[in-house]
Each structure stands twice: as structure tokens, then as C-alpha cells.
Design a protein around this motif. Sequence first.
Motif, mmCIF file in Angstrom:
data_model
loop_
_atom_site.group_PDB
_atom_site.id
_atom_site.type_symbol
_atom_site.label_atom_id
_atom_site.label_comp_id
_atom_site.label_asym_id
_atom_site.label_seq_id
_atom_site.Cartn_x
_atom_site.Cartn_y
_atom_site.Cartn_z
ATOM 1 N N ALA A 19 19.667 9.003 4.094
ATOM 2 C CA ALA A 19 18.310 8.569 3.746
ATOM 3 C C ALA A 19 17.817 9.367 2.544
ATOM 4 C CB ALA A 19 17.378 8.765 4.924
ATOM 5 N N HIS A 20 17.203 8.655 1.605
ATOM 6 C CA HIS A 20 16.649 9.275 0.407
ATOM 7 C C HIS A 20 15.212 8.792 0.238
ATOM 8 C CE1 HIS A 20 20.605 10.658 -0.895
ATOM 9 N NE2 HIS A 20 21.069 9.462 -0.580
ATOM 10 N N VAL A 21 14.338 9.668 -0.207
ATOM 11 C CA VAL A 21 12.954 9.295 -0.476
ATOM 12 C C VAL A 21 12.886 8.639 -1.845
ATOM 13 C CG1 VAL A 21 10.610 10.172 -0.799
ATOM 14 C CG2 VAL A 21 12.091 11.175 0.946
ATOM 15 N N ALA A 22 12.089 7.583 -1.944
ATOM 16 C CA ALA A 22 11.933 6.884 -3.222
ATOM 17 C C ALA A 22 10.525 6.313 -3.317
ATOM 18 C CB ALA A 22 12.962 5.750 -3.341
ATOM 19 N N ARG A 23 10.116 6.003 -4.515
ATOM 20 C CA ARG A 23 8.854 5.292 -4.747
ATOM 21 C C ARG A 23 9.153 3.802 -4.665
ATOM 22 N NH1 ARG A 23 3.852 8.004 -5.455
ATOM 23 N NH2 ARG A 23 4.375 10.103 -6.088
ATOM 24 N N SER A 24 8.191 3.048 -4.139
ATOM 25 C CA SER A 24 8.414 1.609 -4.011
ATOM 26 C C SER A 24 7.105 0.861 -4.186
ATOM 27 C CB SER A 24 9.017 1.276 -2.642
ATOM 28 O OG SER A 24 8.094 1.566 -1.614
ATOM 29 N N THR A 25 7.243 -0.414 -4.482
ATOM 30 C CA THR A 25 6.102 -1.314 -4.540
ATOM 31 C C THR A 25 6.594 -2.725 -4.242
ATOM 32 O OG1 THR A 25 4.132 -1.947 -5.810
ATOM 33 C CG2 THR A 25 6.212 -1.852 -7.013
ATOM 34 N N LEU A 26 5.706 -3.561 -3.811
ATOM 35 C CA LEU A 26 6.034 -4.952 -3.503
ATOM 36 C C LEU A 26 5.492 -5.844 -4.604
ATOM 37 C CD1 LEU A 26 7.179 -6.972 -1.396
ATOM 38 C CD2 LEU A 26 4.889 -7.061 -0.424
ATOM 39 N N VAL A 27 6.361 -6.687 -5.161
ATOM 40 C CA VAL A 27 5.963 -7.665 -6.172
ATOM 41 C C VAL A 27 6.434 -9.020 -5.684
ATOM 42 C CG1 VAL A 27 6.188 -8.401 -8.567
ATOM 43 C CG2 VAL A 27 6.107 -5.967 -8.027
ATOM 44 N N GLY A 28 5.507 -9.853 -5.268
ATOM 45 C CA GLY A 28 5.870 -11.152 -4.697
ATOM 46 C C GLY A 28 6.681 -10.960 -3.432
ATOM 47 N N GLY A 88 4.270 -6.562 -11.962
ATOM 48 C CA GLY A 88 3.595 -5.683 -11.019
ATOM 49 C C GLY A 88 4.278 -4.352 -10.837
ATOM 50 N N ALA A 89 5.332 -4.096 -11.590
ATOM 51 C CA ALA A 89 6.086 -2.849 -11.451
ATOM 52 C C ALA A 89 5.503 -1.717 -12.282
ATOM 53 C CB ALA A 89 7.544 -3.077 -11.838
ATOM 54 N N ALA A 90 4.353 -1.910 -12.874
ATOM 55 C CA ALA A 90 3.769 -0.893 -13.753
ATOM 56 C C ALA A 90 3.595 0.448 -13.051
ATOM 57 C CB ALA A 90 2.435 -1.378 -14.305
ATOM 58 N N ALA A 91 3.318 0.437 -11.747
ATOM 59 C CA ALA A 91 3.125 1.693 -11.013
ATOM 60 C C ALA A 91 4.394 2.536 -10.984
ATOM 61 C CB ALA A 91 2.668 1.392 -9.588
ATOM 62 N N LEU A 92 5.549 1.913 -11.165
ATOM 63 C CA LEU A 92 6.815 2.641 -11.117
ATOM 64 C C LEU A 92 7.291 3.110 -12.494
ATOM 65 C CD1 LEU A 92 8.751 0.443 -8.525
ATOM 66 C CD2 LEU A 92 7.456 2.542 -8.114
ATOM 67 N N LEU A 93 6.646 2.651 -13.545
ATOM 68 C CA LEU A 93 7.097 2.988 -14.900
ATOM 69 C C LEU A 93 7.177 4.495 -15.166
ATOM 70 C CD1 LEU A 93 5.458 0.185 -17.071
ATOM 71 C CD2 LEU A 93 7.846 0.402 -16.337
ATOM 72 N N GLU A 128 0.798 -1.217 0.000
ATOM 73 C CA GLU A 128 0.000 0.000 0.000
ATOM 74 C C GLU A 128 0.839 1.279 0.000
ATOM 75 O OE1 GLU A 128 -3.396 0.127 -0.227
ATOM 76 O OE2 GLU A 128 -3.224 -2.020 -0.575
ATOM 77 N N ALA A 129 2.059 1.204 0.500
ATOM 78 C CA ALA A 129 2.898 2.399 0.629
ATOM 79 C C ALA A 129 3.330 2.907 -0.742
ATOM 80 C CB ALA A 129 4.114 2.095 1.486
ATOM 81 N N GLU A 130 3.287 4.212 -0.918
ATOM 82 C CA GLU A 130 3.756 4.804 -2.170
ATOM 83 C C GLU A 130 5.197 5.274 -2.057
ATOM 84 O OE1 GLU A 130 1.210 7.641 -4.140
ATOM 85 O OE2 GLU A 130 -0.432 6.995 -2.849
ATOM 86 N N THR A 188 16.076 4.816 -11.727
ATOM 87 C CA THR A 188 16.596 3.463 -11.929
ATOM 88 C C THR A 188 15.831 2.526 -11.023
ATOM 89 O OG1 THR A 188 18.784 4.346 -12.419
ATOM 90 C CG2 THR A 188 18.695 2.052 -11.770
ATOM 91 N N LEU A 189 15.579 1.313 -11.507
ATOM 92 C CA LEU A 189 14.836 0.335 -10.710
ATOM 93 C C LEU A 189 15.788 -0.586 -9.966
ATOM 94 C CD1 LEU A 189 11.914 -0.568 -10.074
ATOM 95 C CD2 LEU A 189 12.185 -2.289 -11.857
ATOM 96 N N LEU A 190 15.582 -0.665 -8.650
ATOM 97 C CA LEU A 190 16.355 -1.549 -7.795
ATOM 98 C C LEU A 190 15.433 -2.600 -7.212
ATOM 99 C CD1 LEU A 190 17.299 1.571 -7.262
ATOM 100 C CD2 LEU A 190 18.801 0.485 -5.659
ATOM 101 N N ALA A 191 15.977 -3.736 -6.891
ATOM 102 C CA ALA A 191 15.227 -4.808 -6.249
ATOM 103 C C ALA A 191 15.861 -5.136 -4.907
ATOM 104 C CB ALA A 191 15.208 -6.053 -7.140
#
Length: 127
Positions: free
Chosen positions: A41-50, A108-113, A25-27, A121-124
Motif C-alpha cells: 500500500a502506498h499513499v497518493a493524492r487522488s481526485t474524481l473526474v467524471g 478537473g485534474a488541476a488539483a493534482l498539477l 472530497e478525499a485528498e 505520474t498521473l494514473l487513471a
Amino acid sequence: MALRTSKPRERHELTPEECRHYLQEAEFARVIVSIRCIPAAHVARSTLVGDTLLVASDEEDVVTAAKRGDVISLESDGPTVDGGTWTVQATGISWLVAPDDIASYFPGAAALLPYLEQGATLLALPL
């Protein structure tokens, strides 16, 4: 000034399912990296996929840490429906996700596109 309430807030450990729910749920999240042994500390967008947290960041420190395979921490928090606050932390070795791998491995990463299209850059980070 300090405030005291008659009833202190109760604390309890979240279940793994609750953690996953809140991370989904966190953006926004705070990504913590070490720069010459000093935390940043840096602010970033995130999402959980699996079982993988995906983080879109344009911060050079964060991207460099992922390229090196450094340990990073991700912290996210927010309000609960009952007026409390939740906090979830994940720490581990991150890696960069190649742009060609996003659709096939992390649909499920579409929200970050939109952030990736703007140069992030996308990190996992595994849970």
C-alpha cells in the motif's frame, strides 16, 4: 485494551452517489498493488473526474503496475459529520495518463498539477 459501547456502530452500504461524493472530497488515498504476489500500500493524492479516479503517485511500484496494465485498488476513508467513518474502495485496471492529455481529457485534474510538477505520474482508474 478493548472498549465496548452500549450501542454498536451501524453499518450500511453507500449509494453510488455517496461514493462519488466521498471520492471527490478525499485528498489522500491508499493505492494497493501486488509485488511478487505480496500486497503493498502506498499513499497518493487522488481526485474524481467524471467516472475516472485520477491518482498522482511517485511510487515506482504504482507507476510500474499502471504501465503493465495491472489491477490496482484504491481505498479512501474519512470521518462523517455524525462522527462515523466512511470507506470507499475502487479496483480495476489502471493506465498512465500522458502529460499532453491531462488538460484535454481531464480538466478537473488541476488539483493534482502541483504533484505532477514535482515529479509524480498521473494514473487513471475507471469506476
